[in-house]
Design a protein around this motif. Structure first.
Motif, PDB file in Angstrom:
ATOM      1  N   ASP A  49      18.888 -12.634 -18.392  1.00 51.00           N
ATOM      2  CA  ASP A  49      19.007 -12.086 -16.978  1.00 51.00           C
ATOM      3  C   ASP A  49      19.004 -13.446 -16.241  1.00 51.00           C
ATOM      4  OD1 ASP A  49      16.300 -12.515 -17.674  1.00 51.00           O
ATOM      5  OD2 ASP A  49      15.716 -11.020 -16.231  1.00 51.00           O
ATOM      6  N   ASN A  50      18.143 -14.329 -16.616  1.00 48.15           N
ATOM      7  CA  ASN A  50      17.992 -15.731 -15.852  1.00 48.15           C
ATOM      8  C   ASN A  50      19.494 -16.507 -15.881  1.00 48.15           C
ATOM      9  OD1 ASN A  50      15.594 -15.383 -15.113  1.00 48.15           O
ATOM     10  ND2 ASN A  50      14.707 -16.709 -16.725  1.00 48.15           N
ATOM     11  N   VAL A  51      20.216 -16.524 -17.016  1.00 48.80           N
ATOM     12  CA  VAL A  51      21.396 -17.236 -17.266  1.00 48.80           C
ATOM     13  C   VAL A  51      22.236 -16.435 -16.353  1.00 48.80           C
ATOM     14  CG1 VAL A  51      23.418 -17.625 -18.847  1.00 48.80           C
ATOM     15  CG2 VAL A  51      20.875 -17.765 -19.449  1.00 48.80           C
ATOM     16  N   ILE A  52      22.410 -15.019 -16.414  1.00 49.17           N
ATOM     17  CA  ILE A  52      23.292 -14.284 -15.616  1.00 49.17           C
ATOM     18  C   ILE A  52      23.089 -14.489 -14.195  1.00 49.17           C
ATOM     19  CG2 ILE A  52      24.057 -11.961 -14.884  1.00 49.17           C
ATOM     20  CD1 ILE A  52      23.846 -11.167 -17.695  1.00 49.17           C
ATOM     21  N   PHE A  53      21.843 -14.517 -13.702  1.00 50.86           N
ATOM     22  CA  PHE A  53      21.732 -14.950 -12.069  1.00 50.86           C
ATOM     23  C   PHE A  53      22.216 -16.397 -11.785  1.00 50.86           C
ATOM     24  CE2 PHE A  53      18.689 -11.173 -12.406  1.00 50.86           C
ATOM     25  CZ  PHE A  53      19.371 -10.347 -11.436  1.00 50.86           C
ATOM     26  N   ASP A  54      22.045 -17.148 -12.902  1.00 51.39           N
ATOM     27  CA  ASP A  54      22.257 -18.509 -12.663  1.00 51.39           C
ATOM     28  C   ASP A  54      23.846 -18.382 -12.383  1.00 51.39           C
ATOM     29  OD1 ASP A  54      21.912 -21.524 -12.437  1.00 51.39           O
ATOM     30  OD2 ASP A  54      23.105 -21.413 -14.383  1.00 51.39           O
ATOM     31  N   LYS A  55      24.613 -17.932 -13.245  1.00 52.27           N
ATOM     32  CA  LYS A  55      25.987 -17.950 -13.525  1.00 52.27           C
ATOM     33  C   LYS A  55      26.444 -17.116 -12.339  1.00 52.27           C
ATOM     34  CE  LYS A  55      26.247 -20.369 -17.261  1.00 52.27           C
ATOM     35  NZ  LYS A  55      27.025 -21.677 -17.140  1.00 52.27           N
ATOM     36  N   LEU A  56      26.058 -16.369 -11.728  1.00 57.46           N
ATOM     37  CA  LEU A  56      26.421 -15.559 -10.285  1.00 57.46           C
ATOM     38  C   LEU A  56      26.309 -16.255  -9.256  1.00 57.46           C
ATOM     39  CD1 LEU A  56      24.939 -12.072 -11.346  1.00 57.46           C
ATOM     40  CD2 LEU A  56      27.263 -12.390 -10.974  1.00 57.46           C
ATOM     41  N   ASP A  57      25.169 -17.008  -9.074  1.00 56.04           N
ATOM     42  CA  ASP A  57      24.840 -17.955  -8.013  1.00 56.04           C
ATOM     43  C   ASP A  57      25.804 -19.317  -7.765  1.00 56.04           C
ATOM     44  OD1 ASP A  57      22.826 -16.552  -7.077  1.00 56.04           O
ATOM     45  OD2 ASP A  57      21.302 -17.548  -8.204  1.00 56.04           O
ATOM     46  N   ASN A  58      26.214 -19.537  -9.156  1.00 56.74           N
ATOM     47  CA  ASN A  58      27.110 -20.707  -9.155  1.00 56.74           C
ATOM     48  C   ASN A  58      28.385 -20.602  -9.260  1.00 56.74           C
ATOM     49  OD1 ASN A  58      25.055 -22.857  -8.656  1.00 56.74           O
ATOM     50  ND2 ASN A  58      24.071 -22.070 -10.644  1.00 56.74           N
ATOM     51  N   SER A  59      28.919 -19.613  -9.545  1.00 55.43           N
ATOM     52  CA  SER A  59      30.445 -19.103  -9.728  1.00 55.43           C
ATOM     53  C   SER A  59      31.151 -19.155  -8.143  1.00 55.43           C
ATOM     54  CB  SER A  59      30.496 -17.545 -10.372  1.00 55.43           C
ATOM     55  OG  SER A  59      30.241 -16.772  -9.339  1.00 55.43           O
ATOM     56  N   ASN A  60      32.471 -19.435  -8.348  1.00 57.08           N
ATOM     57  CA  ASN A  60      33.378 -19.469  -7.273  1.00 57.08           C
ATOM     58  C   ASN A  60      34.141 -18.378  -7.007  1.00 57.08           C
ATOM     59  OD1 ASN A  60      33.304 -22.429  -8.694  1.00 57.08           O
ATOM     60  ND2 ASN A  60      32.936 -22.529  -6.262  1.00 57.08           N
ATOM     61  N   LEU A  61      34.429 -17.319  -8.118  1.00 56.06           N
ATOM     62  CA  LEU A  61      35.069 -16.513  -8.124  1.00 56.06           C
ATOM     63  C   LEU A  61      34.593 -15.610  -9.265  1.00 56.06           C
ATOM     64  CD1 LEU A  61      38.935 -16.091  -7.559  1.00 56.06           C
ATOM     65  CD2 LEU A  61      38.100 -15.411  -9.731  1.00 56.06           C
ATOM     66  N   GLY A  62      34.738 -13.986  -8.940  1.00 61.09           N
ATOM     67  CA  GLY A  62      34.394 -13.154 -10.188  1.00 61.09           C
ATOM     68  C   GLY A  62      35.403 -12.448 -10.375  1.00 61.09           C
ATOM     69  N   ILE A  63      35.580 -11.939 -11.626  1.00 61.96           N
ATOM     70  CA  ILE A  63      36.672 -11.123 -12.144  1.00 61.96           C
ATOM     71  C   ILE A  63      36.035  -9.948 -12.672  1.00 61.96           C
ATOM     72  CG2 ILE A  63      38.565 -10.888 -13.766  1.00 61.96           C
ATOM     73  CD1 ILE A  63      39.212 -13.603 -13.562  1.00 61.96           C
ATOM     74  N   VAL A  64      36.453  -8.770 -12.326  1.00 59.01           N
ATOM     75  CA  VAL A  64      35.740  -7.516 -12.868  1.00 59.01           C
ATOM     76  C   VAL A  64      36.851  -6.628 -13.567  1.00 59.01           C
ATOM     77  CG1 VAL A  64      34.396  -5.632 -12.215  1.00 59.01           C
ATOM     78  CG2 VAL A  64      34.516  -7.474 -10.675  1.00 59.01           C
ATOM     79  N   CYS A  65      36.615  -6.490 -15.110  1.00 56.65           N
ATOM     80  CA  CYS A  65      37.404  -5.776 -15.782  1.00 56.65           C
ATOM     81  C   CYS A  65      36.842  -4.357 -15.876  1.00 56.65           C
ATOM     82  CB  CYS A  65      37.238  -6.440 -17.477  1.00 56.65           C
ATOM     83  SG  CYS A  65      37.749  -8.021 -17.307  1.00 56.65           S
ATOM     84  N   VAL A  66      37.738  -3.513 -15.167  1.00 57.97           N
ATOM     85  CA  VAL A  66      37.617  -2.146 -14.742  1.00 57.97           C
ATOM     86  C   VAL A  66      38.255  -1.147 -15.856  1.00 57.97           C
ATOM     87  CG1 VAL A  66      37.165  -0.274 -13.008  1.00 57.97           C
ATOM     88  CG2 VAL A  66      37.109  -2.742 -12.362  1.00 57.97           C
TER      89      VAL A  66
END
Length: 183
Positions: A49-66
């Protein structure tokens, strides 16, 4: 350029893997190690969860595979909302896999401009990624187009293979990208 690819369940995970390896082939300023897919990029023994929050905080763009199976996935919806709420500059690109906009109309993801895995949708995603980069490292549109055209058949073949294995049929093709046509 940091990209966070959100997925839930097997089909969207497979698409996430393909996008992770394919995007750097089109936009050379994006490196594969700068694209986060949790299943591949969280090491054993690490507090995930720490890794995911760090990556979420530092990402410039999100892609969501729906997909139909994950349309209401709590974690996927959380990750999408987190990217937008914690950094208002972030774009979130829902990639509809075998779905139309109608299928997600009751989802929070309906507030984002969506794309499909068809050619037109993938071109829009690549353009969004390139335009999300700092202007000094954006790749010229004609270079991106040439690179996209050179790599499209391979990507399309991989996506079609995964959809076929999962008995997925695109229900609305590129129409899913045109919100103004919905009435």
């Amino acid at each position: 350029m940091k990209i966070f690819i959100s997925w839930s369940k097997e089909l969207s995970k497979q698409v996430a893997y393909i996008l992770k390896k394919w995007i750097p082939r089109i936009i050379q300023t994006v490196r594969e190690e700068d694209i986060f897919v949790s299943d591949q990029d969280v090491n054993a023994g690490v507090q995930w969860d720490n890794v995911i929050f760090d990556k979420l905080d530092n990402s410039n763009l999100g892609i969501v595979c729906v997909t139909r199976e994950n349309i209401n996935s709590p974690w996927m919806l959380f990750e999408s909302g987190y990217m937008v709420c914690h950094n208002h500059r972030k774009n979130v690109v829902p990639v509809l896999i075998g779905l139309s906009n109608h299928a997600i109309q009751d989802s929070p993801l309906a507030h984002f401009q969506t794309i499909t895995t068809e050619r037109n949708g993938m071109e829009k995603m690549i353009s969004a990624i390139n335009k999300s980069q700092p202007i000094e490292i954006q790749v010229a549109d004609e270079v991106v187009a040439r690179s996209f055209n050179s790599n499209w058949n391979e990507l399309n073949s991989e996506l079609c293979s995964i959809k076929k294995q999962n008995a997925i049929v695109d229900t609305d093709g590129d129409n899913a990208t045109n919100k103004e046509n919905e009435a």
